[in-house]
Design an enzyme around this catalytic site. Sequence first.
Site, PDB file in Angstrom:
ATOM      1  N   GLU A   1      28.913  35.815  -9.064  1.00 41.03           N
ATOM      2  CA  GLU A   1      28.029  35.557  -9.477  1.00 41.03           C
ATOM      3  C   GLU A   1      27.369  33.969 -10.075  1.00 41.03           C
ATOM      4  OE1 GLU A   1      28.247  37.355 -13.895  1.00 41.03           O
ATOM      5  OE2 GLU A   1      29.529  39.223 -13.022  1.00 41.03           O
TER       6      GLU A   1
ATOM      7  N   CYS B   1      23.413  27.421 -10.758  1.00 38.91           N
ATOM      8  CA  CYS B   1      24.734  26.943 -11.694  1.00 38.91           C
ATOM      9  C   CYS B   1      26.087  27.865 -10.507  1.00 38.91           C
ATOM     10  CB  CYS B   1      24.773  27.640 -13.138  1.00 38.91           C
ATOM     11  SG  CYS B   1      26.391  27.729 -13.423  1.00 38.91           S
TER      12      CYS B   1
ATOM     13  N   CYS C   1      39.238  34.257 -12.981  1.00 41.36           N
ATOM     14  CA  CYS C   1      39.896  32.189 -13.050  1.00 41.36           C
ATOM     15  C   CYS C   1      40.859  32.598 -14.218  1.00 41.36           C
ATOM     16  CB  CYS C   1      38.637  31.763 -14.153  1.00 41.36           C
ATOM     17  SG  CYS C   1      39.740  29.809 -14.219  1.00 41.36           S
TER      18      CYS C   1
ATOM     19  N   CYS D   1      40.152  30.452 -20.859  1.00 38.35           N
ATOM     20  CA  CYS D   1      40.106  30.194 -22.082  1.00 38.35           C
ATOM     21  C   CYS D   1      39.577  31.462 -22.826  1.00 38.35           C
ATOM     22  CB  CYS D   1      38.442  29.284 -21.282  1.00 38.35           C
ATOM     23  SG  CYS D   1      38.752  27.490 -20.738  1.00 38.35           S
TER      24      CYS D   1
ATOM     25  N   CYS E   1      35.627  33.508 -23.050  1.00 36.73           N
ATOM     26  CA  CYS E   1      35.146  32.973 -21.952  1.00 36.73           C
ATOM     27  C   CYS E   1      35.651  34.216 -20.909  1.00 36.73           C
ATOM     28  CB  CYS E   1      35.918  32.129 -21.005  1.00 36.73           C
ATOM     29  SG  CYS E   1      34.759  31.934 -19.167  1.00 36.73           S
TER      30      CYS E   1
ATOM     31  N   ASN F   1      28.308  31.517 -27.004  1.00 32.23           N
ATOM     32  CA  ASN F   1      27.652  32.627 -26.046  1.00 32.23           C
ATOM     33  C   ASN F   1      28.444  34.335 -26.470  1.00 32.23           C
ATOM     34  OD1 ASN F   1      24.838  31.719 -25.435  1.00 32.23           O
ATOM     35  ND2 ASN F   1      26.291  30.021 -23.954  1.00 32.23           N
TER      36      ASN F   1
ATOM     37  N   CYS G   1      26.195  30.268 -20.682  1.00 27.14           N
ATOM     38  CA  CYS G   1      26.901  29.509 -20.209  1.00 27.14           C
ATOM     39  C   CYS G   1      28.581  30.489 -21.149  1.00 27.14           C
ATOM     40  CB  CYS G   1      27.109  28.119 -20.867  1.00 27.14           C
ATOM     41  SG  CYS G   1      28.899  27.058 -20.310  1.00 27.14           S
TER      42      CYS G   1
END
Length: 353
Positions: free
Chosen positions: A102, A115, A122, A126, A129, A302, A345
């Site tokens: 994405e 972005c 990943c 974190c 996320c 978010n 984000c």
Amino acid sequence: MSNSISSSTAPTPSFYGLDRDELSARMREQGLPAYRATQLFSWIYRKHLRSSEDMTNLPRGLRGSLGAICDLALPHAASVHSTPDGSTHKFVLELRDGRRVECVSMRAPRRLTFCLSSQVGCALKCSFCATGLMGLQRNLEAHEIVAQVLAMGDFHGWEDARFNLVFMGMGEPLANYRSVMHAVRILHEPDGLNLGIRRITVSTSGLVPQIRRLAEEGLALGLAVSLHATTDELRDQLVPVNRRWPIRELLEAAREYGERTGRRVTLEYTLIAGVNDRPEDADRLSGIARDLPSKINLIPYNPVPGLEWRRPSPEEVEGFAQRLYPRAPAVTVRHTMGGEIWAACGQLGGLTR
Ligand code: SF4
């Protein structure tokens, strides 16, 4: 000069992963003059053609056989999601192996920002996320990073040539160092898009050796450090890579980066209600920003489905920012864009609505 292409069993590389020298070398291997590479760069990156048939200054034989030198195919956009106000678009690109990545375009009054993702998923996990929840599927190749820029630029009709790039999408860019830097150099190529280095920002969760390596590249890329906490105790929980490179080491590397490149580092700080938004957090953060020196970018958290964290109210965000100002005047609060389409984000991770 022959325009017939000698055959090879090696897979044809993507055009978008070749810098001009690499493409020139491939042209020469085929008995073609190197300037054909410059012409091709111009058609693709400056005139934005996607089919060799229309490249009128290339010999007809070469136009027909170009596919043996490099592959001009771009990833297919499986879907494009737009916010109601049209300011933000999320692109879901399907890669050759069927995986999806994405990327997001955001238009503010005087600025278009793309972005970019550097990995599918990943590994760093974190805790706030959506991408971290996916785990790492694989690194992206350079051509898959460049293709994101072209997909978004084509969508917007290249009406704004002065766009910015931020590596803040899926993945930790410095964990895919080689491909990210190769993509940056391709995008910076003067005969191609000629994107200014100062328009590109790499965001890292804190891979200290790679920050030092980046400082040695001779490219003054923007560097954003995802700090998110001011004590190792809390950062170990929010950004687990902190257990390997704690805050003190990270800030030291960031300082060296700033000194070496002459660029002021940005400290990204995701504000999570009741977790890292207390007055003592603000006081420590302003002290860090003053000593580095750096600018602070506050990002109200978010929401991500399945995660319990809570976004602070606008008043709480403002109160935190106000407490920073006396010692750290360079503070911005990120205006959230794309939350309606899971594009803000920390929200990239295969979510749709
Ligand atoms: S915030 Fe960045 S580094 Fe951390 S898990 Fe998400 S994508 Fe990875």
